[in-house]
Design an enzyme around this catalytic site. Sequence first.
Site, mmCIF file in Angstrom:
data_model
loop_
_atom_site.group_PDB
_atom_site.id
_atom_site.type_symbol
_atom_site.label_atom_id
_atom_site.label_comp_id
_atom_site.label_asym_id
_atom_site.label_seq_id
_atom_site.Cartn_x
_atom_site.Cartn_y
_atom_site.Cartn_z
ATOM 1 N N SER A 197 -1.357 2.707 2.308
ATOM 2 C CA SER A 197 -1.898 2.392 0.995
ATOM 3 C C SER A 197 -1.314 1.049 0.573
ATOM 4 C CB SER A 197 -1.482 3.508 0.025
ATOM 5 O OG SER A 197 -1.719 3.125 -1.313
ATOM 6 N N LYS B 272 -5.994 1.780 3.052
ATOM 7 C CA LYS B 272 -6.497 2.024 1.697
ATOM 8 C C LYS B 272 -6.088 0.844 0.831
ATOM 9 C CE LYS B 272 -4.602 4.997 -1.902
ATOM 10 N NZ LYS B 272 -4.221 6.375 -2.260
ATOM 11 N N LYS C 16 -5.892 -0.737 -2.994
ATOM 12 C CA LYS C 16 -5.982 -0.460 -4.429
ATOM 13 C C LYS C 16 -6.946 -1.491 -5.011
ATOM 14 C CE LYS C 16 -2.651 2.713 -4.933
ATOM 15 N NZ LYS C 16 -2.730 3.980 -5.658
ATOM 16 N N ASP D 58 -8.924 2.748 -3.669
ATOM 17 C CA ASP D 58 -8.387 3.635 -4.716
ATOM 18 C C ASP D 58 -8.343 2.858 -6.019
ATOM 19 O OD1 ASP D 58 -7.060 5.459 -6.304
ATOM 20 O OD2 ASP D 58 -5.263 5.596 -5.055
ATOM 21 N N GLU E 182 -11.683 6.343 -4.212
ATOM 22 C CA GLU E 182 -10.794 7.328 -4.829
ATOM 23 C C GLU E 182 -10.665 7.075 -6.325
ATOM 24 O OE1 GLU E 182 -7.056 7.309 -2.770
ATOM 25 O OE2 GLU E 182 -6.079 8.657 -4.196
ATOM 26 N N ASP F 126 -8.401 12.261 -7.022
ATOM 27 C CA ASP F 126 -6.943 12.368 -6.937
ATOM 28 C C ASP F 126 -6.454 12.881 -8.297
ATOM 29 O OD1 ASP F 126 -4.181 11.906 -6.959
ATOM 30 O OD2 ASP F 126 -4.261 9.842 -6.265
ATOM 31 N N LYS G 69 -2.325 16.142 -3.005
ATOM 32 C CA LYS G 69 -0.989 15.594 -3.239
ATOM 33 C C LYS G 69 -0.128 16.761 -3.695
ATOM 34 C CE LYS G 69 -1.261 11.051 -4.662
ATOM 35 N NZ LYS G 69 -1.414 10.005 -5.684
ATOM 36 N N GLY H 118 0.211 10.496 -1.169
ATOM 37 C CA GLY H 118 1.661 10.340 -1.250
ATOM 38 C C GLY H 118 2.078 9.741 -2.574
HETATM 39 O O1 OSB Z 1 -3.021 6.931 -6.346
HETATM 40 O O2 OSB Z 1 -2.416 7.503 -4.413
HETATM 41 C C1 OSB Z 1 -2.132 6.996 -5.513
HETATM 42 C C2 OSB Z 1 1.523 5.810 -5.468
HETATM 43 C C3 OSB Z 1 1.857 5.987 -6.793
HETATM 44 C C4 OSB Z 1 0.901 6.435 -7.674
HETATM 45 C C5 OSB Z 1 -0.397 6.711 -7.237
HETATM 46 C C6 OSB Z 1 -0.729 6.579 -5.893
HETATM 47 C C7 OSB Z 1 0.240 6.074 -4.999
HETATM 48 C C8 OSB Z 1 -0.010 5.816 -3.578
HETATM 49 C C9 OSB Z 1 1.185 5.975 -2.679
HETATM 50 O O3 OSB Z 1 -1.059 5.399 -3.153
HETATM 51 C C10 OSB Z 1 0.923 6.043 -1.222
HETATM 52 C C11 OSB Z 1 2.198 6.337 -0.443
HETATM 53 O O4 OSB Z 1 3.011 7.210 -0.835
HETATM 54 O O5 OSB Z 1 2.400 5.678 0.586
HETATM 55 MG MG MG Z 2 -4.816 7.797 -5.631
#
Ligand code: OSB
Ligand code: MG
Length: 374
Positions: free
Chosen positions: A136, A162, A164, A189, A214, A239, A263, A291
């Site tokens: 991510s 992934k 953001k 995401d 996402e 999520d 999660k 995660g």
């Molecule tokens: O939306 O998945 C999410 C981290 C903090 C808050 C929201 C998210 C995330 C991640 C972390 O995408 C991914 C990871 O733990 O490697």
């Molecule tokens: Mg997410």
Amino acid sequence: MRIDRIELRLVRLPLVRPFQTSSSRKAHLDHILIRAVMADGQQGWGECASPSDPFYCPETVETCWHILHDFLAPMCLWRDWSSIEELVGLYRNVKGNAFARSGLEMACWDALSRDQGRPLHELLGGTRAEILSGVSLGIERDLPTLFDRIDQFVAEGYRRVKLKIGPGWDVEVVRKVRERHPSLPLQVDANSAYTLDDVETLRRLDDFDLLLIEQPLAHDDIVDHARLQRALKTPVCLDESIHSAADARKAIELGACKVINIKVSRLGGLLEARRVHDLCLERGIPVWCGGMHEFGIGRAANLAIASLPGFTLPGDVSGSDKYYRRDLVEPPILATRGAIAVRNVPGLGAEPILERIDEATLRTAILDAGPTKG
Ligand code: OSB
Ligand code: MG
């Protein structure tokens, strides 16, 4: 089983590389570790991987500390339980506060599986010897920086990327990444950054063969997501909006998503995570493991749940070296060619190293008083 003593520790680990969110730049993360010591001396460790600010969900590290210290621990101490269903029944009156619940439940799963001499993944019904791992990537300062990051993780063998996204960092970024990596499994995401007014922007993402988008809309919505999904070819994945198997069922029945991010912490623990998995498997909805930048204990729990058969998409569970120079467990959790092996040892599958935990601890609370009514 009976918990006689609960130790809470606020633990800080520096990040290998600071990351930027819309509101802050973080150079370290603070998580809560929970050690539950049973009447017979058996121990278990759990991790509460809440962010320190309420920007992903309403909880923070300090709300987790409060709920664990003043409610969950007193409701569980000195009470007998023989299954995780019975354990969570002890604190069923606590509403919400999923990250806090998840940390305590994890410590109990660890103790229970150690007690039975079996790996946690086996207790959960896991069937995979290794899990497929994706990365991510945050919103970067500029495109060259993002490209370098992607190239690095693709070269390491990670199975999908992934990105953001948010207004101003979306269609053109995805277009350029897609041009550079025509066949890379790619998903995005939005962490709730859009509204239904943005349908046209989101529709343009349909051109890039994304695995999924996402949480495009509000963190507490499933109704508008159903409307959005009808307007998009790209599968919507939820999520933030899914807190339970009941939420998952409603979202699936409304057509709000075609994929679900499981999660452990957002769902209040491994038990509810498994219920969401079982429901999705039955309904033909693919799932993957999300995660929260977990330290080794929470990361090991993610691996265990991700070994269940319905996790058919690569998850966000990467090697811990993506975030931490030296994690708190041995052996370190690392990916090889985009896969992480699931270990066959009793418990979570990662041994906490007490000296490292002591070194990283900022605050400790020991709870060993008798039970209170809840
Ligand atoms: O939306 O998945 C999410 C981290 C903090 C808050 C929201 C998210 C995330 C991640 C972390 O995408 C991914 C990871 O733990 O490697
Ligand atoms: Mg997410």
